[in-house]
Scaffold this motif. Structure first.
Motif, mmCIF file in Angstrom:
data_model
loop_
_atom_site.group_PDB
_atom_site.id
_atom_site.type_symbol
_atom_site.label_atom_id
_atom_site.label_comp_id
_atom_site.label_asym_id
_atom_site.label_seq_id
_atom_site.Cartn_x
_atom_site.Cartn_y
_atom_site.Cartn_z
ATOM 1 N N VAL A 154 71.639 29.452 53.113
ATOM 2 C CA VAL A 154 71.823 28.345 54.064
ATOM 3 C C VAL A 154 71.389 26.974 53.540
ATOM 4 O O VAL A 154 72.110 25.992 53.730
ATOM 5 C CB VAL A 154 71.142 28.605 55.431
ATOM 6 C CG1 VAL A 154 71.912 29.634 56.235
ATOM 7 C CG2 VAL A 154 69.689 29.012 55.281
ATOM 8 N N VAL A 157 73.911 25.595 50.978
ATOM 9 C CA VAL A 157 75.196 25.184 51.575
ATOM 10 C C VAL A 157 75.031 23.860 52.314
ATOM 11 O O VAL A 157 75.854 22.949 52.199
ATOM 12 C CB VAL A 157 75.742 26.275 52.519
ATOM 13 C CG1 VAL A 157 77.011 25.800 53.218
ATOM 14 C CG2 VAL A 157 76.036 27.556 51.742
ATOM 15 N N ARG A 197 76.659 44.387 52.315
ATOM 16 C CA ARG A 197 75.648 44.875 53.266
ATOM 17 C C ARG A 197 75.341 43.866 54.374
ATOM 18 O O ARG A 197 74.466 44.102 55.199
ATOM 19 C CB ARG A 197 74.350 45.212 52.516
ATOM 20 C CG ARG A 197 74.479 46.385 51.553
ATOM 21 C CD ARG A 197 73.117 46.957 51.191
ATOM 22 N NE ARG A 197 72.272 46.011 50.459
ATOM 23 C CZ ARG A 197 72.231 45.920 49.131
ATOM 24 N NH1 ARG A 197 72.987 46.718 48.391
ATOM 25 N NH2 ARG A 197 71.447 45.053 48.541
ATOM 26 N N GLY A 198 76.026 42.724 54.340
ATOM 27 C CA GLY A 198 75.802 41.729 55.389
ATOM 28 C C GLY A 198 74.533 40.930 55.205
ATOM 29 O O GLY A 198 74.049 40.279 56.130
ATOM 30 N N GLU A 199 73.993 40.945 53.976
ATOM 31 C CA GLU A 199 72.733 40.237 53.727
ATOM 32 C C GLU A 199 72.963 38.845 53.155
ATOM 33 O O GLU A 199 72.020 38.068 53.034
ATOM 34 C CB GLU A 199 71.886 41.003 52.694
ATOM 35 C CG GLU A 199 71.429 42.357 53.142
ATOM 36 C CD GLU A 199 70.771 43.137 51.999
ATOM 37 O OE1 GLU A 199 70.544 44.331 52.192
ATOM 38 O OE2 GLU A 199 70.511 42.554 50.928
ATOM 39 N N MET A 200 74.188 38.570 52.739
ATOM 40 C CA MET A 200 74.451 37.312 52.036
ATOM 41 C C MET A 200 75.751 36.718 52.552
ATOM 42 O O MET A 200 76.692 37.450 52.858
ATOM 43 C CB MET A 200 74.552 37.605 50.523
ATOM 44 C CG MET A 200 74.742 36.401 49.641
ATOM 45 S SD MET A 200 74.841 36.851 47.890
ATOM 46 C CE MET A 200 73.123 36.741 47.406
ATOM 47 N N LEU A 201 75.785 35.385 52.641
ATOM 48 C CA LEU A 201 76.990 34.695 53.087
ATOM 49 C C LEU A 201 78.193 35.096 52.226
ATOM 50 O O LEU A 201 78.105 35.109 51.002
ATOM 51 C CB LEU A 201 76.804 33.182 52.988
ATOM 52 C CG LEU A 201 76.031 32.492 54.104
ATOM 53 C CD1 LEU A 201 75.663 31.075 53.664
ATOM 54 C CD2 LEU A 201 76.852 32.447 55.381
ATOM 55 N N ASP A 205 83.199 32.546 53.974
ATOM 56 C CA ASP A 205 82.413 31.749 54.915
ATOM 57 C C ASP A 205 81.975 30.430 54.275
ATOM 58 O O ASP A 205 82.035 29.370 54.906
ATOM 59 C CB ASP A 205 81.162 32.530 55.370
ATOM 60 C CG ASP A 205 81.529 33.750 56.208
ATOM 61 O OD1 ASP A 205 82.687 33.815 56.668
ATOM 62 O OD2 ASP A 205 80.670 34.626 56.381
ATOM 63 N N PHE A 270 78.670 58.643 42.157
ATOM 64 C CA PHE A 270 77.838 59.396 43.095
ATOM 65 C C PHE A 270 76.352 59.274 42.763
ATOM 66 O O PHE A 270 75.527 58.979 43.623
ATOM 67 C CB PHE A 270 78.263 60.867 43.093
ATOM 68 C CG PHE A 270 77.335 61.735 43.893
ATOM 69 C CD1 PHE A 270 77.394 61.709 45.285
ATOM 70 C CD2 PHE A 270 76.411 62.556 43.272
ATOM 71 C CE1 PHE A 270 76.545 62.488 46.037
ATOM 72 C CE2 PHE A 270 75.551 63.331 44.027
ATOM 73 C CZ PHE A 270 75.621 63.304 45.402
ATOM 74 N N ARG A 273 74.875 55.966 43.472
ATOM 75 C CA ARG A 273 74.799 55.725 44.912
ATOM 76 C C ARG A 273 73.558 56.388 45.500
ATOM 77 O O ARG A 273 72.903 55.870 46.382
ATOM 78 C CB ARG A 273 76.053 56.251 45.605
ATOM 79 C CG ARG A 273 77.090 55.165 45.825
ATOM 80 C CD ARG A 273 78.135 55.606 46.795
ATOM 81 N NE ARG A 273 78.969 56.666 46.219
ATOM 82 C CZ ARG A 273 79.940 57.254 46.883
ATOM 83 N NH1 ARG A 273 80.201 56.924 48.123
ATOM 84 N NH2 ARG A 273 80.654 58.193 46.316
ATOM 85 N N VAL A 274 73.274 57.559 44.977
ATOM 86 C CA VAL A 274 72.135 58.291 45.515
ATOM 87 C C VAL A 274 70.819 57.714 44.989
ATOM 88 O O VAL A 274 69.871 57.510 45.726
ATOM 89 C CB VAL A 274 72.247 59.793 45.163
ATOM 90 C CG1 VAL A 274 70.960 60.524 45.556
ATOM 91 C CG2 VAL A 274 73.436 60.397 45.876
ATOM 92 N N PHE A 275 70.820 57.426 43.699
ATOM 93 C CA PHE A 275 69.540 57.029 43.097
ATOM 94 C C PHE A 275 69.377 55.526 42.920
ATOM 95 O O PHE A 275 68.366 55.060 42.433
ATOM 96 C CB PHE A 275 69.360 57.736 41.746
ATOM 97 C CG PHE A 275 69.282 59.229 41.904
ATOM 98 C CD1 PHE A 275 68.164 59.807 42.492
ATOM 99 C CD2 PHE A 275 70.344 60.042 41.514
ATOM 100 C CE1 PHE A 275 68.095 61.171 42.653
ATOM 101 C CE2 PHE A 275 70.272 61.413 41.671
ATOM 102 C CZ PHE A 275 69.155 61.980 42.250
ATOM 103 N N GLY A 276 70.397 54.761 43.308
ATOM 104 C CA GLY A 276 70.308 53.305 43.181
ATOM 105 C C GLY A 276 70.645 52.878 41.769
ATOM 106 O O GLY A 276 70.776 53.689 40.858
ATOM 107 N N ARG B 11 68.716 55.563 52.402
ATOM 108 C CA ARG B 11 67.323 55.969 52.470
ATOM 109 C C ARG B 11 66.373 54.793 52.566
ATOM 110 O O ARG B 11 65.254 54.934 52.982
ATOM 111 C CB ARG B 11 66.983 56.886 51.283
ATOM 112 C CG ARG B 11 66.851 56.177 49.960
ATOM 113 C CD ARG B 11 67.120 57.120 48.806
ATOM 114 N NE ARG B 11 67.769 56.413 47.741
ATOM 115 C CZ ARG B 11 67.105 55.824 46.742
ATOM 116 N NH1 ARG B 11 65.809 55.898 46.681
ATOM 117 N NH2 ARG B 11 67.758 55.182 45.807
ATOM 118 N N ALA B 17 72.950 43.120 59.803
ATOM 119 C CA ALA B 17 73.517 42.055 58.970
ATOM 120 C C ALA B 17 73.009 40.695 59.446
ATOM 121 O O ALA B 17 73.070 40.378 60.629
ATOM 122 C CB ALA B 17 75.036 42.114 59.038
#
Lengths: 280, 95
Positions: A154, A157, A197-201, A205, A270, A273-276, B11, B17
């Motif tokens: 924010v 911007v 994940r909706g954490e960043m613009l 936008d 896979f 995804r599981v272990f990052g 996890r 969001a």
């Protein structure tokens, strides 16, 4: 001068943002190097008098003898202060002074430097300091084009919007009622996974809010720190996403069409995804 | 996605969001900043003129006038409070 007869004035490009720490100098170094790699003659000027860093990011810090303030005050000739890049021979760097303050820059002095550079270079790229004070105003005043560096966050911007207002009211083009400064949006430190994940613009936008044409999106990348550690502009790291994204941006700047890359979250297998896992 | 896989991928726990809030807040504040950028801050002048107009009809203390602006998305609220002296010298507020 260094040669060449009467020719068109160089295009003056300012790299600016309002907010500090968003990647202006990284972008200036990458963009200047990328433009020069296409054969264009490019001079990149550090306007951050008192806090110079372009020399370090470009890896020429040990070759600085004179700086822009010495040139403006008549203590050195432009040729003496310009540092020729050893990697790309059409690229030169004009460092900022480390010991003076921004009041050492005068509008007439900067104008003379830019006009003299225009005789020999195709592009004069001005790396602006943060803020909207004298140094930043001086860096943008003579601009024909502006690259506005913005993080998906924010305050960045908002400050980009503010600096766009300054470009539209306080640049020479605005004051002389000429065609406005051509504006380009460069989004840096973009992380597709965090956006997902909706954490960043989202890119859309940012574009919707700032309403200027998009020049490029540079993904958050470990290669940027590696590049600054070693003094090699990240665009020279052709393996890295950030380097390739800067190369795309330079190509777009020169009128080529390039699809936007590195915007989406990397497809993970896979196990990761599981272990990052972390982006390269 | 089956629930056991969702357990692993989430996890760290899902967080709501926050990016939409960032966008909305930016749109509101920038809409206002773009307008005020075009001119000087009009509120002090507005306050001075209101004091003049009201003072033509009633005697007021210019210090007892308050102008405030609450910026919102669809509408902004401009609130003006003028404190009027009461008949017995007691002040009462009119908004």
């Amino acid at each position: 001068m260094l040669g060449k007869g009467v020719r068109d004035m160089a295009q003056v490009i300012v790299v600016t943002s309002g907010k500090g720490g968003v990647g202006k100098t990284t972008s200036s170094a990458a963009f200047a190097t990328g433009l020069a790699q296409t054969g264009k003659k490019v001079a990149v000027i550090d306007f951050d008098v008192g806090l110079r860093n372009l020399d370090l990011i470009m890896g020429v810090e040990r070759r600085v003898v004179f700086d822009i303030v010495n040139v403006i005050q008549g203590e050195a000739r432009l040729n003496q202060a310009l540092i020729r890049d050893k990697r790309v021979d059409t690229l030169s760097i004009l460092p900022a002074s480390q010991t003076r303050d921004k009041d050492a820059l005068t509008r007439e002095g900067v104008q003379k430097v830019i006009e003299d550079l225009s005789a020999d270079f195709d592009y004069v790229l001005c790396d602006s300091p943060a803020g909207i004070e004298k140094g930043a105003l001086m860096a943008l005043y003579f601009a024909d084009q502006a690259i506005v560096v913005t993080n998906p966050e924010v305050s960045s911007v908002r400050d980009s919007d503010r600096i766009l207002g300054v470009l539209q009211s306080r640049s020479r083009r605005a004051e002389e009622k000429k065609d406005p400064v051509k504006e380009h949006l460069l989004v840096t430190r973009y992380d597709g996974a965090r956006v997902e994940r909706g954490e960043m613009l989202k890119l859309d936008d940012i574009q919707e809010i700032l309403r200027i044409p998009l020049l490029g999106v540079i993904p958050e990348s470990e290669s940027v720190l590696k590049a600054s550690n070693t003094g090699n502009p990240v665009i020279l790291d052709r393996e890295s996403n950030a380097g390739q994204a800067y190369e795309d941006a330079v190509a777009r700047f020169l009128g080529q069409e390039r699809p936007m890359r590195f915007i989406d979250a990397p497809k993970k297998g896979f196990l990761s995804r599981v272990f990052g896992g972390r982006a390269a | 996605m089956t629930s056991w896989l969702a357990y692993f991928t989430n996890r760290k726990g899902t967080t709501p969001a926050t990016a939409p809030a960032a966008k909305e807040r930016l749109q509101i504040i920038l809409a206002h900043e773009r307008i005020s950028r075009k001119g000087e801050d009009f509120l002090p002048k507005l306050q001075r003129e209101i004091v003049e107009v009201v003072a033509r009809h009633v005697s007021i203390d210019p210090e007892k006038v308050n102008v405030s602006l609450e910026r919102g998305g669809d509408l902004s609220a401009l609130a003006i409070t003028v404190e009027l002296p009461g008949p017995g010298g007691k002040a009462h507020a009119a908004a």
